[in-house]
Design an enzyme around this catalytic site. Structure first.
Site, PDB file in Angstrom:
ATOM      1  N   GLU A   1       1.990  -6.539  -5.165  1.00 31.91           N
ATOM      2  CA  GLU A   1       1.581  -5.704  -6.289  1.00 31.91           C
ATOM      3  C   GLU A   1       2.766  -4.918  -6.860  1.00 31.91           C
ATOM      4  O   GLU A   1       3.078  -4.986  -8.040  1.00 31.91           O
ATOM      5  CB  GLU A   1       0.472  -4.746  -5.831  1.00 31.91           C
ATOM      6  CG  GLU A   1       0.057  -3.782  -6.902  1.00 31.91           C
ATOM      7  CD  GLU A   1      -1.338  -3.189  -6.703  1.00 31.91           C
ATOM      8  OE1 GLU A   1      -2.182  -3.818  -6.042  1.00 31.91           O
ATOM      9  OE2 GLU A   1      -1.568  -2.084  -7.218  1.00 31.91           O
TER      10      GLU A   1
ATOM     11  N   ASP B   1       0.846  -1.206   0.000  1.00 32.50           N
ATOM     12  CA  ASP B   1       0.000   0.000   0.000  1.00 32.50           C
ATOM     13  C   ASP B   1       0.879   1.253   0.000  1.00 32.50           C
ATOM     14  O   ASP B   1       0.723   2.148  -0.827  1.00 32.50           O
ATOM     15  CB  ASP B   1      -0.916   0.008   1.241  1.00 32.50           C
ATOM     16  CG  ASP B   1      -1.684  -1.299   1.383  1.00 32.50           C
ATOM     17  OD1 ASP B   1      -2.684  -1.474   0.682  1.00 32.50           O
ATOM     18  OD2 ASP B   1      -1.248  -2.145   2.187  1.00 32.50           O
TER      19      ASP B   1
HETATM   20  O1  TRH Z   1       4.600  -5.976   0.746  1.00 34.17           O
HETATM   21  P1  TRH Z   1       3.694  -6.595  -0.226  1.00 34.17           P
HETATM   22  O2  TRH Z   1       3.352  -7.981   0.042  1.00 34.17           O
HETATM   23  O3  TRH Z   1       2.393  -5.736  -0.356  1.00 34.17           O
HETATM   24  C1  TRH Z   1       1.101  -6.310  -0.488  1.00 34.17           C
HETATM   25  C2  TRH Z   1       0.486  -6.085  -1.826  1.00 34.17           C
HETATM   26  O4  TRH Z   1       0.455  -4.727  -2.153  1.00 34.17           O
HETATM   27  C3  TRH Z   1      -0.916  -6.629  -1.818  1.00 34.17           C
HETATM   28  O5  TRH Z   1      -1.531  -6.394  -3.059  1.00 34.17           O
HETATM   29  C4  TRH Z   1      -1.685  -5.956  -0.731  1.00 34.17           C
HETATM   30  O6  TRH Z   1      -2.962  -6.465  -0.667  1.00 34.17           O
HETATM   31  C5  TRH Z   1      -0.977  -6.198   0.571  1.00 34.17           C
HETATM   32  O7  TRH Z   1       0.350  -5.711   0.502  1.00 34.17           O
HETATM   33  C6  TRH Z   1      -1.665  -5.496   1.686  1.00 34.17           C
HETATM   34  O8  TRH Z   1       4.378  -6.569  -1.681  1.00 34.17           O
HETATM   35  P2  TRH Z   1       4.618  -5.377  -2.705  1.00 34.17           P
HETATM   36  O9  TRH Z   1       3.327  -4.926  -3.278  1.00 34.17           O
HETATM   37  O10 TRH Z   1       5.621  -5.841  -3.642  1.00 34.17           O
HETATM   38  O11 TRH Z   1       5.217  -4.198  -1.842  1.00 34.17           O
HETATM   39  C7  TRH Z   1       6.520  -4.211  -1.346  1.00 34.17           C
HETATM   40  C8  TRH Z   1       7.087  -2.810  -1.434  1.00 34.17           C
HETATM   41  O12 TRH Z   1       8.323  -2.746  -0.762  1.00 34.17           O
HETATM   42  C9  TRH Z   1       7.367  -2.395  -2.872  1.00 34.17           C
HETATM   43  O13 TRH Z   1       7.069  -1.003  -3.032  1.00 34.17           O
HETATM   44  C10 TRH Z   1       8.852  -2.598  -3.023  1.00 34.17           C
HETATM   45  C11 TRH Z   1       9.324  -2.235  -1.639  1.00 34.17           C
HETATM   46  N1  TRH Z   1      10.619  -2.780  -1.250  1.00 34.17           N
HETATM   47  C12 TRH Z   1      11.687  -1.902  -1.125  1.00 34.17           C
HETATM   48  O14 TRH Z   1      11.541  -0.686  -1.388  1.00 34.17           O
HETATM   49  N2  TRH Z   1      12.874  -2.388  -0.685  1.00 34.17           N
HETATM   50  C13 TRH Z   1      13.076  -3.693  -0.408  1.00 34.17           C
HETATM   51  O15 TRH Z   1      14.192  -4.090  -0.009  1.00 34.17           O
HETATM   52  C14 TRH Z   1      11.974  -4.591  -0.599  1.00 34.17           C
HETATM   53  C15 TRH Z   1      12.177  -6.058  -0.320  1.00 34.17           C
HETATM   54  C16 TRH Z   1      10.761  -4.094  -0.995  1.00 34.17           C
END
Ligand code: TRH
Length: 354
Positions: free
Chosen positions: A254, A21
């Site tokens: 996402e 999010d």
């Molecule tokens: O963390 P998530 O599992 O988020 C999820 C999804 O958005 C899902 O649709 C939603 O319903 C749920 O949350 C509540 O995975 P996502 O979407 O990949 O988000 C991770 C974020 O973290 C993404 O913006 C990338 C960031 N990130 C970094 O900036 N640095 C890092 O080292 C890592 C591992 C991730």
């Protein structure tokens, strides 16, 4: 795209769980600001920004979730992310503004057919202080009939100038000659031992992101040919570079899912699991669209691995052929690059409604 003047955007985000999010909210904020807009991001838990965006972004200010009481006059555009309910004070302020802001609900990403039907629908408000106003549904997606995907204007250029091996080496994460580099970011890695088994004979450097990936790796016995490195949380731009540097990205949710597409490397998506099982249809919808679009050899193997990685099918006999897979990832990226990105579409769309 219509040329639009710089505007003030108010974005509202509630962190449900994990980081998607806030990850999407931040990317959208930074992308709008890079295009000359001013953004106020209102969020109930901004703590992850400490690692995700340690340097912030010019033009973006971050604010705590508004308390009840008076809310400052909103800007020209108000976006509630993922259906987060706006506080009453914000709705009051929105209704009092003349002209009213363009009010948008930015939805979750899906490849399911309802997205094309629902993108851009108007929701007239009939009760409460906002009665008479319209709220609009904006759906990101993978086809031209949707709102598209976040893709910064500089992304392709930055990627073209990027040297993955040098970037990894500068961080102490260099691959050894002949090793494939795999990034692991997941919810549940119970299928990881099967994957590691399937890589037998293929030297692998596994770069594990914080969370479940590292917890599972800690329980795995040492395996010949497998080197693992536990990564810290990276700032979003570095996380992107990590994905650009890999031969295979195991991503989730996402935002990391979309960034793996821009990386143009083979990826496997772990979908956010829902209690009612709705994620299975969402996963299948994406798999079908991807394979229809790329029309590349190896579809059955890629789909089988995707289902197995998500615990929705037994583990397959073999892995996708790497060359076919690379070709498919590049074709997919090319198809997406031919479409208008989310921020461009959003700006044009707002301009038409003001
Ligand atoms: O963390 P998530 O599992 O988020 C999820 C999804 O958005 C899902 O649709 C939603 O319903 C749920 O949350 C509540 O995975 P996502 O979407 O990949 O988000 C991770 C974020 O973290 C993404 O913006 C990338 C960031 N990130 C970094 O900036 N640095 C890092 O080292 C890592 C591992 C991730």
């Amino acid at each position: 795209m219509p040329i639009i003047a710089a505007m003030l955007w108010d974005l509202f985000c509630r962190v449900v769980d994990n980081h998607g999010d806030l990850g999407v909210a931040w990317r959208l904020s930074a992308d709008l600001a890079a295009r000359g807009h001013r953004v106020r991001l209102w969020v109930d838990d901004a703590s992850a920004l400490a690692w995700m965006a340690p340097r912030g972004a010019a033009g973006v200010s971050v604010h705590p979730w508004p308390a009840e009481g008076a809310f400052v006059p909103p800007g020209e555009v108000v976006i509630e992310l993922f259906g987060c309910e706006l506080p009453v004070a914000v709705v009051d302020a929105l209704a009092a503004r003349e002209p009213p802001p363009v009010w948008i609900n930015l939805e979750y990403l899906s490849a399911e057919p309802y997205v094309e039907r629902c993108h851009g629908l108007r929701s007239p408000q009939s009760t409460g202080p906002a009665a008479g106003l319209n709220k609009w549904f904006f759906y990101p997606g993978f086809t031209p009939a949707t709102g598209g995907l976040l893709r910064e204007t500089t992304l392709t250029e930055e990627q073209a100038a990027f040297d993955g091996p040098a970037w990894l080496a500068a961080r102490g994460w260099a691959a050894q000659p002949g090793e494939q580099v795999v990034v692991l970011f997941c919810y549940d890695a119970s299928a990881l031992p099967r994957l590691v088994q399937a890589w037998a004979g293929q030297p692998t450097l596994l770069l594990a992101c914080p969370g479940a990936a590292q917890r599972t790796l800690d329980t795995l016995p040492d395996t010949p040919g497998l080197r693992r490195i536990a990564l810290p949380w990276l700032a979003q731009p570095d996380f992107d570079r990590l994905l650009w540097s890999a031969d295979l990205n195991l991503v989730r949710g996402e935002d990391s899912f979309v960034r793996a597409m821009w990386a143009g490397r083979p990826f496997v998506w772990q979908i956010y699991p829902q209690d009612d099982g709705a994620h299975a249809a969402k996963l299948q919808a994406f798999g079908s669209l991807f394979e229809r679009t790329v029309a590349a050899p190896g579809a059955a193997e890629r789909l089988a691995l995707s289902l197995a990685w998500n615990g929705l099918a037994p583990w397959p006999d073999g892995l996708p052929d790497p060359d076919d897979w690379r070709q498919a990832a590049l074709r997919w990226r090319k198809a997406l690059q031919a479409q208008s990105d989310l921020c461009t579409q959003l700006c044009g769309w707002v301009a038409e409604r003001r």
